[in-house]
Write an enzyme that holds these catalytic residues in place. Sequence first.
Site, PDB file in Angstrom:
ATOM      1  N   HIS B  95       0.774  -0.960  -0.046  1.00 40.85           N
ATOM      2  CA  HIS B  95      -0.066   0.060  -0.148  1.00 40.85           C
ATOM      3  C   HIS B  95       0.748   1.087   0.102  1.00 40.85           C
ATOM      4  O   HIS B  95       1.959   1.370   0.741  1.00 40.85           O
ATOM      5  CB  HIS B  95      -0.668  -0.027   1.199  1.00 40.85           C
ATOM      6  N   HIS B  97       0.831   5.831  -1.084  1.00 39.89           N
ATOM      7  CA  HIS B  97       0.220   6.947  -1.364  1.00 39.89           C
ATOM      8  C   HIS B  97       1.117   7.708  -2.623  1.00 39.89           C
ATOM      9  O   HIS B  97       1.416   8.836  -2.464  1.00 39.89           O
ATOM     10  CB  HIS B  97       0.234   7.853  -0.298  1.00 39.89           C
ATOM     11  N   ASP B 120       1.157  -4.852 -20.745  1.00 41.34           N
ATOM     12  CA  ASP B 120       2.229  -5.922 -20.407  1.00 41.34           C
ATOM     13  C   ASP B 120       1.906  -6.565 -19.051  1.00 41.34           C
ATOM     14  O   ASP B 120       2.403  -7.474 -18.658  1.00 41.34           O
ATOM     15  CB  ASP B 120       3.649  -5.389 -20.395  1.00 41.34           C
ATOM     16  N   HIS B 171      -8.415   7.598  -1.614  1.00 40.38           N
ATOM     17  CA  HIS B 171      -7.370   7.200  -0.911  1.00 40.38           C
ATOM     18  C   HIS B 171      -6.225   6.865  -1.641  1.00 40.38           C
ATOM     19  O   HIS B 171      -5.446   7.904  -1.866  1.00 40.38           O
ATOM     20  CB  HIS B 171      -7.919   6.068  -0.103  1.00 40.38           C
ATOM     21  N   TYR B 229       8.087 -13.770 -23.140  1.00 42.70           N
ATOM     22  CA  TYR B 229       9.136 -12.724 -22.466  1.00 42.70           C
ATOM     23  C   TYR B 229       9.778 -13.283 -21.182  1.00 42.70           C
ATOM     24  O   TYR B 229       9.154 -14.217 -20.556  1.00 42.70           O
ATOM     25  CB  TYR B 229       8.077 -11.665 -21.901  1.00 42.70           C
TER      26      TYR B 229
END
Lengths: 233, 233, 233, 233
Positions: B95, B97, B120, B171, B229
């Site tokens: 998480h 910001h 991708d 958020h 890839y």
Amino acid sequence: MTYQSLREECYEANMQLPKLGLVLFTFGNVSAVDRSQAVFAIKPSGVPYEFLKLEDIVIMDYDAKVVDGKMRPSSDTKTHAQLYKNWEGIGGITHTHSTYAVAWSQAGLDIPIFGTTHADHTHQDIPCAPVLTDEMIEGDYEFETGNQIFNCFADKGLSYKEMEMVLLQNHGPFTWGKTAEKSVYSAAVLEEVARMAYLTLQINPNTPRIKDTLRLKHYERKHGKNAYYGQGC
Amino acid sequence: MTYQSLREECYEANMQLPKLGLVLFTFGNVSAVDRSQAVFAIKPSGVPYEFLKLEDIVIMDYDAKVVDGKMRPSSDTKTHAQLYKNWEGIGGITHTHSTYAVAWSQAGLDIPIFGTTHADHTHQDIPCAPVLTDEMIEGDYEFETGNQIFNCFADKGLSYKEMEMVLLQNHGPFTWGKTAEKSVYSAAVLEEVARMAYLTLQINPNTPRIKDTLRLKHYERKHGKNAYYGQGC
Amino acid sequence: MTYQSLREECYEANMQLPKLGLVLFTFGNVSAVDRSQAVFAIKPSGVPYEFLKLEDIVIMDYDAKVVDGKMRPSSDTKTHAQLYKNWEGIGGITHTHSTYAVAWSQAGLDIPIFGTTHADHTHQDIPCAPVLTDEMIEGDYEFETGNQIFNCFADKGLSYKEMEMVLLQNHGPFTWGKTAEKSVYSAAVLEEVARMAYLTLQINPNTPRIKDTLRLKHYERKHGKNAYYGQGC
Amino acid sequence: MTYQSLREECYEANMQLPKLGLVLFTFGNVSAVDRSQAVFAIKPSGVPYEFLKLEDIVIMDYDAKVVDGKMRPSSDTKTHAQLYKNWEGIGGITHTHSTYAVAWSQAGLDIPIFGTTHADHTHQDIPCAPVLTDEMIEGDYEFETGNQIFNCFADKGLSYKEMEMVLLQNHGPFTWGKTAEKSVYSAAVLEEVARMAYLTLQINPNTPRIKDTLRLKHYERKHGKNAYYGQGC
């Protein structure tokens, strides 16, 4: 090690990409060609720059077949091969997902020539090749990506010697030059010119292109037969 | 130290956040799960990265109860617990910001899929889960944040295995992956894709999404059963 | 050296400004107060951070008279003095010309509260104090700058304990906190929140403010009497 | 080495450009003048900063003839020479292609004075000199670039002592000062002011200029006869 100097040229040029802020993680690759042996060296697929080693570099022929090396080459290798095969004058190719160049690619627009920073490097708009047809995408995709660059240059009457950069719509930039190092230089110039053009249109959405005399003056003073920029070597 | 390797995985992944420019001060946290013991390790609340020590990492169960450790866990711990409890295939959660991801969250909009950098990594728009109801906010807020992510994925028919990122309206982003390190990777990719999409719409507000064939081609060449890839490991 | 620990607090906080990218050249200053002696320490005027020494820090009283030190104090000293004199609860003040905070100041607008990054630090819009009257500018300008901050807080019913930042129209930000270090923290948070709000409005010019329940939830979980963010110390 | 101290001043000032983030590759140059000998030192053309050596610096007279040095001088040398020849009070000149200053140049607009960061350095809009006529471009281009700066200052009634910066339309900025180092300082201030003005207009396209009293207050407190900014030396 065979092809050592070619691998070194390729390795050094690849390591410039993170230093110049042009790549996040593995989102880019540089190749270098040896015309005398008709092979090129390219970054292996998906290897982070911090772990890349000289011996990881893969040697390919112009049909994108592995000539030497243990790793799988970049997934974009066939595009590089097509460019080397068709454009004999180029010595290196760079592909990145640099931020502003990608933004113009996603917007699907050529980058207009607004100033001398741009004109010092090319005297035309930087072209955005249209997205590939469904047939090309579902066919030999990376090979057709090379072909779409040729289509774009043919349609616009561009020369790969005067225009060393292109955007692929919805994808990102390819750049090239006489050496791998110079192709990286072009990639960095493109990113900066893309950023400047973006900001220019935010300030004044009706900005006209630079006028012809100034555009050609700057291109010629650096690239013309009477060029006086640099040390003449 | 008990849970040492789990703490190490969590610690190392947390320390990537400032290196990747994804956090200011303490505005982020990463957790890592040990499925065999049904516990996860998470950053303690409010500790600056420069002072974070291995032994500060807190060990939690899936009901967000402390199993081991002296410090108070991240205030977002219940959201992590809910994701681990319900999505068995994930090994780490991040998480942040980060700036552009937060800007899209605050604008309350999904991030449209405009190019191959996005494709991708996932073949759909990156969803923005609607702001929680007042009942959810005034109830068990962080637990309900997890539930709101599930609601969003159910409403849009998304799979957490194909879409490893989400925005919470007003958020910011949560991302996940098979390991804590991969969840940090997803957080960095999300930030870059968010920035590219922002710039794309500034250049051309009417930019259409990438077409289906190209979108799926790029996703499949990296994640499909015939993916080519990377080094296949 | 007299006032050594106060000078050290001031010096250390000032040196954070270039590290956090909040100043170009000398465009900023931090002060730290000693309430027991009714003096504050402040950066000398026009001294580049790379040459700043501990003994250069100037000690002032609340009427902006030099108490100790050989150098001329920051030209903004009277503003600091006014804030210390009137707001007894603050321990440090920071003034910068950080880019996004200045842009909002120049635009003359409050920064709307759009998300939890903002609400984690204050639950209201960040105010932009109107430009000073001509009389104030032509009078005791820096002293009146402090007064204009008080006018703004009175007009909007704000408390300096809940809102630790302000923009001065056509100028830039002042921030404060319980210590000099915390005032620098507020300056960095303000710059990031200013940048996020800017980007949010570029993406969606009609973005509404964050709703009350979420705004208060985030503020209270970090600053309320039942706060559970951080380590409670 | 002859002219050693002049070369050193020039070299040190040039090396500030990459440190301040004002140049990509070789896109900039700084010169320093010795009024007593009527010569100036300038960066050689096209030499990357990382390879620049003290002895590479070229010594020129005011008619742009080489006085000492083995390398070819910057291609912009005649513009520097014209400025030194006509403006006796300047001691150093900087030319860059810094991003935001170029964007305003390409947009062809003066940078409006919106705040005190700008007014601390000059109390007027930063002028954008119109693009040169075709005759000037096809004539002695770099010499005429200097003349176009004089034309612009004459038309707008500006003094080079109060306005130490100019934009050339479709090109980029030139800045100057009493020393080479101060001309670099002006180049960095211009780039930051250009960025702030850009952001200000993105936030509020109708932002008015700063009012006269505040504009002059800030200019005078730093540059007026009763200036009280800095240490008075």
